[in-house]
Design a protein around this motif. Sequence first.
Motif, PDB file in Angstrom:
ATOM      1  N   ASN A  53       0.919   4.321  -4.186  1.00  0.00           N
ATOM      2  CA  ASN A  53       2.146   5.127  -4.212  1.00  0.00           C
ATOM      3  C   ASN A  53       3.369   4.281  -4.556  1.00  0.00           C
ATOM      4  N   ARG A  54       3.165   3.255  -5.373  1.00  0.00           N
ATOM      5  CA  ARG A  54       4.255   2.353  -5.711  1.00  0.00           C
ATOM      6  C   ARG A  54       5.413   3.080  -6.381  1.00  0.00           C
ATOM      7  N   ASN A 103      20.532   1.829   4.581  1.00  0.00           N
ATOM      8  CA  ASN A 103      19.892   0.646   4.015  1.00  0.00           C
ATOM      9  C   ASN A 103      18.733   1.079   3.123  1.00  0.00           C
ATOM     10  N   ARG A 104      18.009   0.135   2.613  1.00  0.00           N
ATOM     11  CA  ARG A 104      16.979   0.498   1.633  1.00  0.00           C
ATOM     12  C   ARG A 104      15.813   1.244   2.267  1.00  0.00           C
ATOM     13  N   SER A 105      15.715   1.218   3.609  1.00  0.00           N
ATOM     14  CA  SER A 105      14.668   1.969   4.296  1.00  0.00           C
ATOM     15  C   SER A 105      15.113   3.372   4.690  1.00  0.00           C
ATOM     16  N   LEU A 109       8.432  -4.220  -4.630  1.00  0.00           N
ATOM     17  CA  LEU A 109       7.649  -3.044  -4.999  1.00  0.00           C
ATOM     18  C   LEU A 109       7.079  -3.170  -6.412  1.00  0.00           C
ATOM     19  N   ARG A 110       7.820  -3.822  -7.289  1.00  0.00           N
ATOM     20  CA  ARG A 110       7.296  -4.019  -8.653  1.00  0.00           C
ATOM     21  C   ARG A 110       6.031  -4.876  -8.629  1.00  0.00           C
ATOM     22  N   ASN A 166      24.343  -8.253  -7.720  1.00  0.00           N
ATOM     23  CA  ASN A 166      23.882  -9.076  -8.837  1.00  0.00           C
ATOM     24  C   ASN A 166      23.125 -10.323  -8.382  1.00  0.00           C
ATOM     25  N   SER A 167      22.783 -10.362  -7.104  1.00  0.00           N
ATOM     26  CA  SER A 167      22.098 -11.555  -6.580  1.00  0.00           C
ATOM     27  C   SER A 167      20.581 -11.465  -6.707  1.00  0.00           C
ATOM     28  N   GLY A 168      20.063 -10.344  -7.149  1.00  0.00           N
ATOM     29  CA  GLY A 168      18.614 -10.214  -7.287  1.00  0.00           C
ATOM     30  C   GLY A 168      18.226  -8.782  -7.597  1.00  0.00           C
ATOM     31  N   ASP A 169      16.934  -8.524  -7.520  1.00  0.00           N
ATOM     32  CA  ASP A 169      16.381  -7.203  -7.814  1.00  0.00           C
ATOM     33  C   ASP A 169      15.930  -6.565  -6.506  1.00  0.00           C
ATOM     34  N   PRO A 170      16.569  -5.464  -6.067  1.00  0.00           N
ATOM     35  CA  PRO A 170      16.169  -4.832  -4.804  1.00  0.00           C
ATOM     36  C   PRO A 170      14.778  -4.201  -4.848  1.00  0.00           C
ATOM     37  N   LEU A 171      14.211  -4.036  -6.033  1.00  0.00           N
ATOM     38  CA  LEU A 171      12.873  -3.430  -6.166  1.00  0.00           C
ATOM     39  C   LEU A 171      11.801  -4.466  -6.488  1.00  0.00           C
TER      40      LEU A 171
END
Length: 505
Positions: free
Chosen positions: A44-45, A86-88, A37-38, A29-34
């Motif tokens: 290719n977003r 992780n996100r990668s 990219l947004r 809840n500390s932020g937006d992980p995307l």
Amino acid sequence: MLKFILRRLGSSLLVLFGASVLLYVLVINSGDPLKDLRESNADNREYLMQQRAENMNLDMPWFERYWTWLKGVGGCFVGDCDLGTNRSGQQVVDLLALAASSTLRLVVLATLIAIVVGVAIGILTAIRQYSGMDYVVTFFTFLFFSLPVFWAAVLLKEYMAIGYNNWIADPSFSWSAIIAVALVLGITLQAVLGGTWKRRLLTFAASVAFVCVVMPYLDWLNFARYPQLGPIAIALVGAATAVGATALGAGLRNRRVLYAGLITVAVGVIAYYATYGILWEPTWWILAGLFVLSIAVAIGIGHAVGGFSKGAASWVSVITALVMGALMVVEQLFRSWPGFLELKNRPISTIGSQTPNFVGTFWEDFLDKGAQLLLPTILLTLISLASYSRYTRASMLEVNQQDYIRTARAKGLGERQVILKHAFRNSLIPITTIMAFDFAGLIGGAVITERVFGWKGMGELFATGLDQVDPAPVMAFFLVTGTAAVLFNLLADILYAVLDPRIRV
């Protein structure tokens, strides 16, 4: 005792579970992980967003994501550890292994140095309560304890890295520097050794004279670029160690203990020549084998020579053997130093845990990693040093007021026996607590230190995960640091119960 341990273990597991849930909720809840990219204009977003969502399981409710992570942690108990990606898309287990090895290399060394030096300083200041040395040490310990880590790191980079690298290009000692070092050493030694004013002046004069002779001689030898030690210096330092350890452990009147230490020195000199070829290009397994062998030989010498004092003789022999072995390692490092300077003319870097693409011999690689380890180790040691010295001093002063200490002195025991065998042993409970908490605390506290010095360790793993709103690396950091904190807390409780049976009830 078993019931006590199980009860503490159960409460520790509950603390870990509650803390993990809270941390997971806070991170997601500390932020937006995307967010990045947004805001991207890449063609290719949408594909990248979908791929990251799959890597982070963003299509699942938070409690299902947490339960998936918890099941992966549970698999660690059966050898199938899965901490997610992780996100990668990288496996966090692999990242954690690399980060933990880097951080533990830093934290373990800093903790060991801080314990040895801090406890020794605490004992000295307790013995010399309200002396000049006590006031000076108190001032510096509070100063070190209150230093902002990032500011102290910048000072270390400026003077011990950049300044040293500039100096080592053409090293020489000016007479102003020699006099300054002589005065500092003289003032320090006379404060530590104490005694009458006549003795203090003699200590001060001898220290100043020693520095004023030795430093120009080292300058003439160009010792900074071509250091050397040799078997004679190793033997002299080993003999001094044997005498000092005997004086502290058993007293110089116990000749058998002293002979055991001196025989260990003689065997060490023989080993210097016998292992010289082996140590020229060793491996870590060879060094570990020689370490075990040296301890075994030292214990054998202590038992063979010590007689009724074979326990004390073994300890003195082991300490002497460890010092001799360390000096032999230093000798090899000295011999490799000129070649290391040719490969890296600015030896102490301010960023990273090792030099990228560095290729050298075993000892040159050792020097490279050791030089990178120097600054963060000094920083973490100074921070921990204050706690160990102050708690040791306070504990020693409290114990010294007890009746059994006065009784020991009234029976005619020497001050060495009163301090080391009665006062210090009974002051171990609060010191044990600090040791247990400090190791776990340093792992968590290394976040800022690693950030400043560019180390790819646990701190970098945590900070990166937090910046990217990626809970997997953050929870991996928590798994190590939180478990270490709780386990060391449990260990402290168990040691309390062992040292004082009244605590069990």
